[in-house]
Design a protein around this motif. Sequence first.
Motif, short mmCIF file in Angstrom:
data_model
loop_
_atom_site.label_atom_id
_atom_site.label_comp_id
_atom_site.label_asym_id
_atom_site.label_seq_id
_atom_site.Cartn_x
_atom_site.Cartn_y
_atom_site.Cartn_z
N ASP A 191 38.79 -48.71 108.85
CA ASP A 191 38.44 -47.30 109.46
C ASP A 191 37.40 -47.54 110.77
O ASP A 191 35.94 -47.93 110.27
CB ASP A 191 38.54 -46.17 108.80
N ARG A 192 37.57 -47.89 111.92
CA ARG A 192 36.74 -47.31 112.68
C ARG A 192 35.56 -46.14 112.54
O ARG A 192 34.32 -46.50 113.50
CB ARG A 192 37.08 -47.43 114.18
N ASP A 193 35.84 -45.56 111.62
CA ASP A 193 34.70 -44.68 111.40
C ASP A 193 33.35 -44.90 110.54
O ASP A 193 32.56 -44.43 110.48
CB ASP A 193 35.26 -42.73 111.15
N LEU A 194 33.93 -46.11 109.89
CA LEU A 194 33.32 -46.49 108.91
C LEU A 194 31.88 -48.16 109.48
O LEU A 194 33.01 -48.89 110.63
CB LEU A 194 33.98 -47.40 107.71
N GLY A 195 30.90 -48.08 108.95
CA GLY A 195 30.40 -48.84 109.96
C GLY A 195 30.44 -50.28 109.90
O GLY A 195 30.96 -50.91 110.78
N GLY A 196 31.88 -50.75 108.74
CA GLY A 196 32.53 -52.21 108.43
C GLY A 196 32.99 -52.30 109.48
O GLY A 196 33.48 -53.41 110.24
N GLY A 197 34.10 -50.87 109.54
CA GLY A 197 34.97 -51.54 110.41
C GLY A 197 34.55 -51.18 112.01
O GLY A 197 35.38 -51.76 112.76
#
Length: 291
Positions: A191-197
């Motif tokens: 998920d690009r809403d998360l830091g890793g994403g």
Amino acid sequence: METAYLRAFALVVETGTLAEAARRLNVTPAAISQQVQVLERQLGTTLLGRSGRTVSPTEAGRRLAERCVGLLKEMDALRSWVNQSEAVRELRIGTINTALHSLLPDALARFASAHPGVSVHIRSAMSSDLVDAVRQLELDAAVCLHPPFAMPKGFAWELLRQEPLVVLAPARDEHADPHELLRTRPLIRYDRDLGGGRQADEYLRRAGIAPVQERFELSSLLAIAMMVDRGLGVSLVPDIASPLTARLRIAKLVLPAATEPRRFGVLWRRSSPCATLIESFLDHARAAARR
């Protein structure tokens, strides 16, 4: 300034009437009115405007109402700090899913053994929400990514684990080129809403990699690993260490270019009334992270 008067004033603003505030506090409307008048004398301004049976805050009253929630929470925390004892207490911990599925169960097992009388309430959420919850005194501590801003002096954050990006692929592809897999296999996006994403998305763009197909996008690293195991594609994710993935038929491929690791740790307020318990939890989380 009496905190009871501030509570009464905040309730009047919330309900819009002296009568309803009085009912909830089990006192008379006259008593509430007197308390508000005391606050007005102490602050030297009018806080409420009255129209029939309803009341509404003045501009000064609105400013006070905005501060009341934080002030009252601070007073509750101070009261707990001063009167803390060895009796049964509650520790409110927030966590990102990565920690919940990896080191947190071991840390909590150690903590529960050391503090059998302490009840632990756990909330799972995104790092940004957890940071806000600690700042608003809704949580005592949070296992989260390092906040993307300078930490105020009243807060502390300690690193537990660093996770570089890796390509998750089916076990049969353990010797394949990771970039080629990202180009030619369906991509299961973190998920690009998360830091890793966001880190994974930036890496793909810097490397000039356009996946042939983007099949799924989701926020659970454990679910992504299971989907890779089922042959649904490959993924670019932080390198988690979870016992829940140990039996999956997947390979973790190191990227040819260095990446900034994702960092998560424990965030807490230095002045927390639960500081002793938080320090103990942190000790056990450190031990779990070293395993």
